[in-house]
Design an enzyme around this catalytic site. Structure first.
Site, short mmCIF file in Angstrom:
data_model
loop_
_atom_site.label_atom_id
_atom_site.label_comp_id
_atom_site.label_asym_id
_atom_site.label_seq_id
_atom_site.Cartn_x
_atom_site.Cartn_y
_atom_site.Cartn_z
N ASN A 1 46.15 50.06 33.88
CA ASN A 1 45.64 48.76 34.26
C ASN A 1 44.45 48.89 35.21
OD1 ASN A 1 45.52 45.92 34.96
ND2 ASN A 1 46.64 46.44 36.82
N GLU A 2 43.27 48.58 34.74
CA GLU A 2 42.06 48.50 35.58
C GLU A 2 41.74 49.81 36.28
OE1 GLU A 2 42.78 45.22 38.18
OE2 GLU A 2 43.26 43.88 36.53
N GLN A 3 42.14 50.93 35.70
CA GLN A 3 41.86 52.21 36.34
C GLN A 3 42.17 53.33 35.36
OE1 GLN A 3 45.19 52.33 39.27
NE2 GLN A 3 45.78 50.89 37.67
#
Lengths: 237, 262
Positions: A201-203
């Site tokens: 998630n987002e990384q």
């Protein structure tokens, strides 16, 4: 053309990997995302018969011919998708799971996913803090034309963020993470709707996990854009 | 017995492990729970979670109704043992001499031990992995088999701080499991952290050679006029002799119901 049998001998108590010669199709019906065309699915059936015994095992799958490409747009930083060479305007829904008690019936998946299609969506993103979704989920995404963006299990719980600060190095057992990732890929990889694997998630995951995932999920050179293939590679295909 | 898969999705019983004094060997040999169940045994939700089983038996309120979730004890306060449950079922299976049988769990959260007719197998941790147990040699000769599974919650279920927050204290992130279960900005914490046999359980019968994880890939040429389907599969010969096989792939398009073009 679409039926092929091969004879082979398998040594006792052993595993072998076998690749069929490619099956040729002339202008097959293609699988398209919701709103761009039909979601045509072929029945693929593999059977193995053992001499003197008969049918030993069989396997079947609804398979869609489609080519999904995605790139990061340098101007906007957004990800651009093409399906069967056509650009797709992505209209996506964020998905965690269907039920917090994991009462994940086929009927429930069908209803939930059809609802996304009825909302004119063409993509579902499975958030990294939720599930690697189940084959029934993917089956109905195949049927209703929802592309799936599937994330692995990396969130603010294991990237050094949050309060209190989480473990910055992901889950404790990196080998277990990769074992689960590899098994999940094998479970889901044949679905037409499966569009993109994402580390988290987002990384990105910790370096060793990220490197292993990128390496394992790298597109084989034979399946890169056909224009880039050499004549000998095309011959192999 | 016919080749193929049979789902084990009905007739399961469950009991809190601390309420059961019997061992897995006893449960699957001399002392199976009775059916219909008597306490501490209850009807189970399989596939599903421990909390789903408790709700099915009206032993907890519906956590998604009003603020009822607040009245259910969290695993951080109860301890992992409270949400460690036995699951039990029976099934019939009578393979012939050349057949082999696998017990398959498509996913368990988080680890388990399986007992079948008194024989123990360990299912290691990890929420997103399949488990295949070859049970050919431990099936009951009379065809009636007793199966018990003790399922343990995630190793690091964590604690939810009074102020809530993203992912509680983040302990769940140390395991390879769903992380939303400690609560998020859109979600209340799940009290059992989704412990359970949460996906399909099945018994699969094959002959000596088994097909494993086929892989289908297509390649496209000449603006999608020429297309190739590439298919690879693993094959396992479980017998102790060389298997002469005929491997077949067939692709059909369904024109109408039950009418296919080959």
């Amino acid at each position: 053309e679409h039926l092929q049998s091969q004879e082979l001998k398998i040594p006792p108590k052993s595993r072998v990997q076998y690749t069929f010669p490619p099956l040729f199709f002339y202008k097959p019906e293609l699988w398209w995302p919701n709103g761009m065309g039909k979601q045509f699915l072929y029945n693929v059936e593999i059977t193995v018969d053992v001499k003197g015994i008969g049918l030993s095992d069989s396997w079947g799958h609804k398979f869609g011919f489609r080519k999904i490409e995605s790139t990061i747009d340098t101007a906007t930083g957004g990800r651009l998708f093409k399906v069967n060479g056509q650009p797709v305007f992505i209209r996506g829904g964020n998905w965690i799971l269907s039920d917090g008690l994991l009462r994940l019936s086929e009927k429930r998946y069908k209803t939930d996913i059809r609802f996304h299609a009825d909302m004119n969506f063409n993509m579902i993103r499975c958030w990294g803090g939720g599930l690697a979704e189940r084959p029934e989920f993917y089956h109905y995404c195949d049927v209703y034309g929802l592309l799936v963006w599937q994330e692995f299990w990396i969130t603010g719980d294991c990237d050094g963020r949050g309060a209190p600060i989480s473990n910055p190095n992901g889950p404790l057992d990196h080998d277990l993470f990769l074992l689960c990732a590899r098994d999940t890929v094998k479970l889901l990889r044949n679905h037409a709707s499966l569009a993109l694997w994402v580390g988290g998630n987002e990384q990105t995951p910790p370096d060793d996990i990220n490197t292993a995932l990128k390496d394992d999920l790298r597109l084989h050179s034979l399946f890169q854009c056909c224009n880039e293939l050499s004549t000998s590679e095309k011959d192999i295909l | 017995a016919p080749i193929g898969k049979t789902k084990l999705d009905a007739g399961w019983l469950a009991a809190r492990s601390t309420d059961v004094q019997l061992t897995g060997v006893q449960l699957t040999t001399t002392h199976p729970p009775s059916s219909p169940p008597s306490p501490p045994w209850m009807e189970a939700a399989v596939p599903g979670t421990v909390l789903g089983t408790l709700l099915k038996n009206k032993l907890v309120p519906d956590p998604f109704y009003g603020l009822k979730n607040e009245t259910i004890i969290d695993i951080a306060d109860s301890g992992r043992e409270y949400y460690t449950f036995w699951f039990f079922t029976t099934f019939s299976c009578s393979p012939s001499g050349n057949q082999h049988v696998d017990l398959q769990f498509r996913a368990i959260n988080y680890s388990a031990e399986v007992y079948l007719n008194g024989h123990k197998k360990v299912l290691p941790e990890g929420m997103f992995r399949r488990h295949f147990v070859d049970i050919t040699d431990i099936l009951s000769p009379d065809g009636k088999n007793l199966l018990a599974v003790i399922v343990h919650p995630p190793d690091h279920p964590g604690r939810i701080p009074p102020e809530g927050g993203q992912g509680g204290d983040h302990e769940i992130g140390k395991d390879v499991a769903a992380q939303y279960v400690e609560g998020w900005d859109w979600m209340a914490p799940i009290r059992d952290r989704n412990t359970g046999i949460w996906d399909e359980v099945s018994v699969s019968i094959t002959g000596p050679v088994k097909i494993i994880d086929p892989h289908l890939v297509s390649s496209f040429f000449d603006n999608f006029k020429r297309v190739y389907l590439h298919s690879t599969a693993e094959l396992e010969n479980k017998s102790s002799w060389l298997a002469n096989c005929s491997l077949t792939i067939q692709v059909t398009a369904e024109l109408e119901e039950n009418i296919c073009l080959i």
